[in-house]
Design a protein around this motif. Sequence first.
Motif, PDB file in Angstrom:
ATOM      1  N   THR A 184       0.699  -1.242   0.145  1.00 57.89           N
ATOM      2  CA  THR A 184       0.045  -0.056   0.029  1.00 57.89           C
ATOM      3  C   THR A 184       1.032   1.201  -0.049  1.00 57.89           C
ATOM      4  O   THR A 184       0.517   2.361  -0.341  1.00 57.89           O
ATOM      5  CB  THR A 184      -0.885   0.047   1.110  1.00 57.89           C
ATOM      6  OG1 THR A 184      -0.266  -0.302   2.508  1.00 57.89           O
ATOM      7  CG2 THR A 184      -1.890  -1.020   1.149  1.00 57.89           C
ATOM      8  N   GLY A 185       2.085   1.139   0.607  1.00 59.56           N
ATOM      9  CA  GLY A 185       2.880   2.422   0.597  1.00 59.56           C
ATOM     10  C   GLY A 185       3.503   2.750  -1.018  1.00 59.56           C
ATOM     11  O   GLY A 185       3.346   3.622  -1.501  1.00 59.56           O
ATOM     12  N   GLY A 186       3.323   1.725  -1.720  1.00 64.06           N
ATOM     13  CA  GLY A 186       3.831   1.792  -3.212  1.00 64.06           C
ATOM     14  C   GLY A 186       2.831   2.230  -4.028  1.00 64.06           C
ATOM     15  O   GLY A 186       2.651   3.154  -4.816  1.00 64.06           O
ATOM     16  N   VAL A 187       1.411   1.928  -3.524  1.00 63.30           N
ATOM     17  CA  VAL A 187       0.281   2.368  -4.011  1.00 63.30           C
ATOM     18  C   VAL A 187       0.069   3.510  -3.946  1.00 63.30           C
ATOM     19  O   VAL A 187      -0.157   4.497  -4.877  1.00 63.30           O
ATOM     20  CB  VAL A 187      -1.046   1.443  -3.698  1.00 63.30           C
ATOM     21  CG1 VAL A 187      -2.405   2.148  -4.221  1.00 63.30           C
ATOM     22  CG2 VAL A 187      -0.766   0.135  -4.158  1.00 63.30           C
ATOM     23  N   TYR A 188       0.118   4.305  -2.737  1.00 63.03           N
ATOM     24  CA  TYR A 188      -0.204   5.497  -2.164  1.00 63.03           C
ATOM     25  C   TYR A 188       0.917   6.443  -2.887  1.00 63.03           C
ATOM     26  O   TYR A 188       0.473   7.471  -3.479  1.00 63.03           O
ATOM     27  CB  TYR A 188      -0.260   5.636  -0.674  1.00 63.03           C
ATOM     28  CG  TYR A 188      -0.527   7.244  -0.272  1.00 63.03           C
ATOM     29  CD1 TYR A 188      -1.816   7.255  -0.220  1.00 63.03           C
ATOM     30  CD2 TYR A 188       0.448   7.979   0.001  1.00 63.03           C
ATOM     31  CE1 TYR A 188      -2.149   8.657   0.368  1.00 63.03           C
ATOM     32  CE2 TYR A 188       0.165   9.308   0.365  1.00 63.03           C
ATOM     33  CZ  TYR A 188      -1.019   9.589   0.464  1.00 63.03           C
ATOM     34  OH  TYR A 188      -1.491  10.834   0.959  1.00 63.03           O
ATOM     35  N   TYR A 192      -4.834   1.567   4.500  1.00 58.92           N
ATOM     36  CA  TYR A 192      -3.635   1.723   5.579  1.00 58.92           C
ATOM     37  C   TYR A 192      -4.150   1.672   7.103  1.00 58.92           C
ATOM     38  O   TYR A 192      -3.324   0.911   7.647  1.00 58.92           O
ATOM     39  CB  TYR A 192      -3.345   3.168   5.367  1.00 58.92           C
ATOM     40  CG  TYR A 192      -1.938   3.852   5.982  1.00 58.92           C
ATOM     41  CD1 TYR A 192      -0.924   3.518   5.553  1.00 58.92           C
ATOM     42  CD2 TYR A 192      -2.311   4.679   7.263  1.00 58.92           C
ATOM     43  CE1 TYR A 192       0.148   4.253   6.299  1.00 58.92           C
ATOM     44  CE2 TYR A 192      -1.413   5.032   7.987  1.00 58.92           C
ATOM     45  CZ  TYR A 192       0.001   4.806   7.496  1.00 58.92           C
ATOM     46  OH  TYR A 192       1.213   5.598   8.446  1.00 58.92           O
ATOM     47  N   ALA A 193      -5.236   2.173   7.250  1.00 59.33           N
ATOM     48  CA  ALA A 193      -5.462   2.079   8.842  1.00 59.33           C
ATOM     49  C   ALA A 193      -6.073   0.684   9.018  1.00 59.33           C
ATOM     50  O   ALA A 193      -5.873   0.164  10.078  1.00 59.33           O
ATOM     51  CB  ALA A 193      -6.753   3.031   9.204  1.00 59.33           C
ATOM     52  N   PHE A 200       7.284   2.297   9.018  1.00 51.87           N
ATOM     53  CA  PHE A 200       8.641   2.371   8.421  1.00 51.87           C
ATOM     54  C   PHE A 200       8.508   1.362   7.061  1.00 51.87           C
ATOM     55  O   PHE A 200       9.219   1.891   5.893  1.00 51.87           O
ATOM     56  CB  PHE A 200       9.692   1.816   9.255  1.00 51.87           C
ATOM     57  CG  PHE A 200      11.046   1.879   8.660  1.00 51.87           C
ATOM     58  CD1 PHE A 200      11.763   3.060   8.494  1.00 51.87           C
ATOM     59  CD2 PHE A 200      11.840   0.641   8.105  1.00 51.87           C
ATOM     60  CE1 PHE A 200      12.886   3.165   8.065  1.00 51.87           C
ATOM     61  CE2 PHE A 200      12.895   0.849   7.441  1.00 51.87           C
ATOM     62  CZ  PHE A 200      13.607   2.026   7.633  1.00 51.87           C
ATOM     63  N   LEU A 201       7.993   0.291   7.066  1.00 49.96           N
ATOM     64  CA  LEU A 201       7.722  -0.769   6.018  1.00 49.96           C
ATOM     65  C   LEU A 201       6.906   0.257   5.000  1.00 49.96           C
ATOM     66  O   LEU A 201       7.139   0.141   3.690  1.00 49.96           O
ATOM     67  CB  LEU A 201       7.107  -1.776   6.406  1.00 49.96           C
ATOM     68  CG  LEU A 201       7.841  -2.799   7.231  1.00 49.96           C
ATOM     69  CD1 LEU A 201       7.080  -4.125   7.682  1.00 49.96           C
ATOM     70  CD2 LEU A 201       9.103  -3.393   6.447  1.00 49.96           C
ATOM     71  N   ASN A 202       5.964   0.861   5.305  1.00 51.52           N
ATOM     72  CA  ASN A 202       5.035   1.763   4.448  1.00 51.52           C
ATOM     73  C   ASN A 202       5.815   2.609   3.820  1.00 51.52           C
ATOM     74  O   ASN A 202       5.734   2.831   2.547  1.00 51.52           O
ATOM     75  CB  ASN A 202       3.684   2.008   5.019  1.00 51.52           C
ATOM     76  CG  ASN A 202       2.986   2.801   4.137  1.00 51.52           C
ATOM     77  OD1 ASN A 202       3.029   4.072   3.925  1.00 51.52           O
ATOM     78  ND2 ASN A 202       2.017   2.205   3.611  1.00 51.52           N
ATOM     79  N   GLY A 203       6.758   3.366   4.442  1.00 51.75           N
ATOM     80  CA  GLY A 203       8.002   4.155   3.812  1.00 51.75           C
ATOM     81  C   GLY A 203       8.716   3.773   2.703  1.00 51.75           C
ATOM     82  O   GLY A 203       9.110   4.128   1.712  1.00 51.75           O
ATOM     83  N   LEU A 204       9.083   2.357   2.868  1.00 56.91           N
ATOM     84  CA  LEU A 204      10.013   1.831   2.034  1.00 56.91           C
ATOM     85  C   LEU A 204       9.187   1.399   0.742  1.00 56.91           C
ATOM     86  O   LEU A 204       9.569   1.847  -0.301  1.00 56.91           O
ATOM     87  CB  LEU A 204      10.572   0.585   2.563  1.00 56.91           C
ATOM     88  CG  LEU A 204      11.362   0.640   3.698  1.00 56.91           C
ATOM     89  CD1 LEU A 204      11.842  -0.888   4.312  1.00 56.91           C
ATOM     90  CD2 LEU A 204      12.954   1.262   3.269  1.00 56.91           C
TER      91      LEU A 204
END
Length: 407
Positions: A210-214, A305-306, A330-334
Motif C-alpha cells: 500500500t505504500g507503493g500504491v499511495y 492503511y488504517a 517504516f515498511l510503508n515508507g519503504l
Amino acid sequence: MLKVLGSSWPLLAGVMLLMVGNGIQGSLLGIRGTLEGFSTYEMSFVMAGYFLGFLGGSRLAPVLIRRVGHVRVFAALGSLISAVLVMYPVAPEVWSWTAMRVLIGFCFSGVYVTAESWLNNASSNETRGQALSAYMIVQMIGIIASQVLLNVGDPSGFIPFILPSVLVSLAFLPILLSATPAPVFDTTQRMGFGRLFQISPLGCAGMLLTGGVYAAMMGMAGVWGMTVGLGVPQISVFVGAMYAGGLVLQYPVGWLSDRMDRRRLILLLSLAGTGVMVLAALMPAVFWLLVGMALLLGGIVNPLYALLIAHTNDFLPKEEMAGASAGLLFLNGLGAVAGPLATGWMMDWLGPRGFFAFIAVLLGGLSAYVLWRMTRRETPPAVPGYHPIAPTASAIAVEAVLDRPDP
C-alpha cells in the motif's frame, strides 16, 4: 469538539496551510516537469525523492527535537521548505529537483512529527480522539483545497511556486505565536521486523504494497495527467478526487471493520481496487469516468492503511501496539520510495496505462496474499480497534491514537 478547536486552532490552522502548500507542489512538479521536457522515468526519480526524504525525516526528526526543541525545529524546517519551493523554477534540472524533493520530504516529515507530538501533548485523554480526528480532517481538506489553487497562475511561470512558499511561511505564524507550551518529546521503540512479521505477515506485506500504491497515486498522478493531455484544471480535479474519496469512505470502512473479519474487508477493498484499475487501464480515457475511478481508488487505498494497522493490533497486547505500528509505518515508507520509480518504469513500458496497471498489480498481489493468509490462521474476533489514520500521519499520531482509551 468546540473545546478541542478552541485550544488547538493555531496548530490546526497551521497544519491546513502546510497541507495546502504541500499538495500544490506535489501536483505542480508533475505538470512543470513535463513542460520542461523531463521524461516519465526522470520524473519518477523526482517524485520518489520526497518519500525517501520523508522516510529519513521520520527517523531523524525526533533526534533533532530532543536536541534543540520543538520551536527551533519547526522554524528551521519551515524556512527550508519555503526556500526550496521557490527554488524549483530556478533550477529546472532532474537531479536538482530530486535533491530538493528529498530535502522537502525530510522537512515535512519533521514538521508533522513536531505538530503531532504537540497536539498529542496539548490534549487530554478525553479530548485526544476528537483532536486527532480534527487533525486528520484538516489534513485532507488542506490537500483537496490545494488542488483548487493549482489553477492559479501559469504552471510554466513562478507564481504557482511562490504561492505554496507563502502559504508554508504563513502556516507557522499561528503555531509559533501560540501561548501553548511545547511538549516534552518521547518516542516508542520500534518492534523488530522479524518479530513483527511473525505476529502479522499480512500487516507487513500489506504495508509495503500500500505504500507503493499511495506513492504512485499521489506522486505520479500529475505526470500521468500531462502524458494523456489533460489540462491543469482537469489534473487538479483528478488528484482532488483521490483525496476526497479517502475522506468520505474512511469512516464507513471503519464501521464495517469493527463488525467483521478485517482480512475479509481488506480482501474486498483490494479486489475492488484491482478491478477499478484494470478498467481504467483498458477503457478509453473519458475524463469524468476517470474522476469517478479516482474517487473510488482514494476511498479504497486510504482506509486500507488504517485497516492493516488495526489487523496487526488484533494480535498484540495494548502496550506493544505503538511499537508495532512504528515498524509498520517504516515498511510503508519503504514501499512509498519504490512506488514512483516502478510506476515510471511501467509508464515507459506500457505508456500512460502503466500508471493504472502498476496500481492494479500491487492491489492484485495484496488480494492474493490476503486469500492465502486466510487459509493459514483462524479468524480473530471482531472487536473495536479501527482508527481513521491517514497515510500522511507520522508514528507520533498513530501512537497517540492507539494510546487513547477505547470507546
